[in-house]
Write a protein that holds these residues in place. Structure first.
Motif, PDB file in Angstrom:
ATOM      1  N   THR A  48       0.849  -1.189   0.000  1.00 56.38           N
ATOM      2  CA  THR A  48       0.000   0.000   0.000  1.00 56.38           C
ATOM      3  C   THR A  48       0.883   1.237   0.000  1.00 56.38           C
ATOM      4  N   LYS A  49       0.618   2.123  -0.944  1.00 57.06           N
ATOM      5  CA  LYS A  49       1.370   3.370  -1.026  1.00 57.06           C
ATOM      6  C   LYS A  49       0.688   4.410  -0.147  1.00 57.06           C
ATOM      7  N   LEU A  50       1.454   4.977   0.774  1.00 58.24           N
ATOM      8  CA  LEU A  50       0.921   6.024   1.635  1.00 58.24           C
ATOM      9  C   LEU A  50       0.888   7.332   0.857  1.00 58.24           C
ATOM     10  N   PRO A  51       0.011   8.241   1.251  1.00 53.80           N
ATOM     11  CA  PRO A  51      -0.043   9.532   0.558  1.00 53.80           C
ATOM     12  C   PRO A  51       1.284  10.283   0.713  1.00 53.80           C
ATOM     13  N   PRO A  52       1.614  11.120  -0.266  1.00 55.88           N
ATOM     14  CA  PRO A  52       2.806  11.963  -0.107  1.00 55.88           C
ATOM     15  C   PRO A  52       2.695  12.792   1.173  1.00 55.88           C
ATOM     16  N   ILE A  53       3.824  13.109   1.746  1.00 54.13           N
ATOM     17  CA  ILE A  53       3.858  13.844   3.012  1.00 54.13           C
ATOM     18  C   ILE A  53       3.034  15.125   2.943  1.00 54.13           C
ATOM     19  N   ARG A  54       3.260  15.916   1.904  1.00 57.85           N
ATOM     20  CA  ARG A  54       2.547  17.196   1.805  1.00 57.85           C
ATOM     21  C   ARG A  54       1.047  17.016   1.660  1.00 57.85           C
ATOM     22  N   ALA A  55       0.635  16.000   0.911  1.00 56.06           N
ATOM     23  CA  ALA A  55      -0.795  15.762   0.710  1.00 56.06           C
ATOM     24  C   ALA A  55      -1.468  15.366   2.025  1.00 56.06           C
ATOM     25  N   LEU A  56      -0.830  14.450   2.761  1.00 54.80           N
ATOM     26  CA  LEU A  56      -1.412  14.034   4.042  1.00 54.80           C
ATOM     27  C   LEU A  56      -1.411  15.193   5.030  1.00 54.80           C
ATOM     28  N   ALA A  57      -0.331  15.964   5.042  1.00 54.37           N
ATOM     29  CA  ALA A  57      -0.265  17.123   5.928  1.00 54.37           C
ATOM     30  C   ALA A  57      -1.396  18.104   5.617  1.00 54.37           C
ATOM     31  N   ASP A  58      -1.624  18.368   4.338  1.00 53.62           N
ATOM     32  CA  ASP A  58      -2.712  19.275   3.948  1.00 53.62           C
ATOM     33  C   ASP A  58      -4.068  18.724   4.376  1.00 53.62           C
ATOM     34  N   ASP A  59      -4.297  17.421   4.142  1.00 55.77           N
ATOM     35  CA  ASP A  59      -5.572  16.804   4.515  1.00 55.77           C
ATOM     36  C   ASP A  59      -5.837  16.899   6.016  1.00 55.77           C
ATOM     37  N   LEU A  60      -4.762  16.778   6.806  1.00 52.62           N
ATOM     38  CA  LEU A  60      -4.906  16.779   8.260  1.00 52.62           C
ATOM     39  C   LEU A  60      -4.726  18.152   8.887  1.00 52.62           C
ATOM     40  N   GLY A  61      -4.369  19.143   8.069  1.00 54.94           N
ATOM     41  CA  GLY A  61      -4.145  20.489   8.602  1.00 54.94           C
ATOM     42  C   GLY A  61      -2.893  20.564   9.462  1.00 54.94           C
ATOM     43  N   LEU A  62      -1.872  19.792   9.076  1.00 58.33           N
ATOM     44  CA  LEU A  62      -0.617  19.748   9.827  1.00 58.33           C
ATOM     45  C   LEU A  62       0.527  20.314   8.996  1.00 58.33           C
ATOM     46  N   ALA A  63       1.621  20.611   9.646  1.00 57.85           N
ATOM     47  CA  ALA A  63       2.837  20.998   8.943  1.00 57.85           C
ATOM     48  C   ALA A  63       3.435  19.750   8.299  1.00 57.85           C
ATOM     49  N   ALA A  64       4.047  19.916   7.147  1.00 54.65           N
ATOM     50  CA  ALA A  64       4.665  18.785   6.448  1.00 54.65           C
ATOM     51  C   ALA A  64       5.719  18.108   7.326  1.00 54.65           C
ATOM     52  N   ASN A  65       6.451  18.885   8.114  1.00 55.67           N
ATOM     53  CA  ASN A  65       7.476  18.299   8.994  1.00 55.67           C
ATOM     54  C   ASN A  65       6.873  17.347  10.020  1.00 55.67           C
ATOM     55  N   THR A  66       5.649  17.610  10.441  1.00 56.48           N
ATOM     56  CA  THR A  66       4.978  16.738  11.409  1.00 56.48           C
ATOM     57  C   THR A  66       4.736  15.369  10.802  1.00 56.48           C
ATOM     58  N   VAL A  67       4.209  15.341   9.589  1.00 57.55           N
ATOM     59  CA  VAL A  67       3.954  14.066   8.905  1.00 57.55           C
ATOM     60  C   VAL A  67       5.275  13.399   8.533  1.00 57.55           C
ATOM     61  N   ALA A  68       6.258  14.183   8.124  1.00 56.48           N
ATOM     62  CA  ALA A  68       7.570  13.622   7.778  1.00 56.48           C
ATOM     63  C   ALA A  68       8.182  12.910   8.985  1.00 56.48           C
ATOM     64  N   ARG A  69       8.028  13.471  10.160  1.00 54.97           N
ATOM     65  CA  ARG A  69       8.564  12.832  11.369  1.00 54.97           C
ATOM     66  C   ARG A  69       7.855  11.503  11.634  1.00 54.97           C
ATOM     67  N   ALA A  70       6.542  11.477  11.455  1.00 58.39           N
ATOM     68  CA  ALA A  70       5.795  10.227  11.650  1.00 58.39           C
ATOM     69  C   ALA A  70       6.260   9.176  10.649  1.00 58.39           C
ATOM     70  N   TYR A  71       6.397   9.548   9.388  1.00 58.39           N
ATOM     71  CA  TYR A  71       6.853   8.611   8.359  1.00 58.39           C
ATOM     72  C   TYR A  71       8.268   8.109   8.669  1.00 58.39           C
ATOM     73  N   LYS A  72       9.141   9.006   9.119  1.00 58.98           N
ATOM     74  CA  LYS A  72      10.523   8.624   9.433  1.00 58.98           C
ATOM     75  C   LYS A  72      10.550   7.581  10.548  1.00 58.98           C
ATOM     76  N   GLU A  73       9.733   7.761  11.563  1.00 55.91           N
ATOM     77  CA  GLU A  73       9.694   6.801  12.667  1.00 55.91           C
ATOM     78  C   GLU A  73       9.061   5.478  12.231  1.00 55.91           C
ATOM     79  N   LEU A  74       8.071   5.536  11.351  1.00 55.31           N
ATOM     80  CA  LEU A  74       7.482   4.302  10.816  1.00 55.31           C
ATOM     81  C   LEU A  74       8.521   3.530  10.007  1.00 55.31           C
TER      82      LEU A  74
END
Length: 137
Positions: A48-74
């Motif tokens: 399963t391909k996860l959404p791009p960082i920026r797209a997920l960040a926009d959908d969730l109303g978060l900063a891209a760095n926030t989603v990038a940190r979650a992806y990095k830890e995953l």
């Protein structure tokens, strides 16, 4: 003069990820935990391909760095693999029995950070875990 603060829950990835700003849990932890749970229980199967960082960040109303940190830890936990422009995908290791271990490693990291933030000495934090493990479920 600023407008009202929006404390509504934002969802993304077909409702698999929900971010609640009123939660005591940091947004990147919410994303990381929910994605790891969805992988562990099969809602996000191998490949399963996860959404791009920026797209997920926009959908969730978060900063891209926030989603990038979650992806990095995953990725560090072995649940996903990021291949640059090809995106981030759920790895076979996650489903081949490592997913549950990785989810526990993520939870252990969360616990360690919370214990340190609360000023609990390492020995006491470990004792709390031992106590919890001896209690009946």
């Amino acid at each position: 003069m600023s407008g009202p603060v929006n404390h509504s829950v934002r969802t993304a990835m077909g409702g698999l990820v929900r971010v609640d700003p009123a939660s005591g849990e940091a947004p990147f932890w919410q994303v990381r935990r929910q994605v790891s749970e969805a992988i562990a229980d099969g809602r996000l199967p191998v490949g399963t391909k996860l959404p791009p960082i920026r797209a997920l960040a926009d959908d969730l109303g978060l900063a891209a760095n926030t989603v990038a940190r979650a992806y990095k830890e995953l990725e560090a936990a072995g649940l996903v693999l990021t291949r640059g422009r090809l995106g981030t995908v759920v790895t076979s290791d996650a489903v081949d029995g490592l997913g549950a271990d990785a989810a526990v490693r993520l939870a252990a990291g969360d616990y360690a950070r919370a214990a340190r933030a609360a000023g609990i000495p390492d020995e006491d934090a470990v004792a709390l875990v031992r106590e919890a493990l001896t209690r009946p479920p």
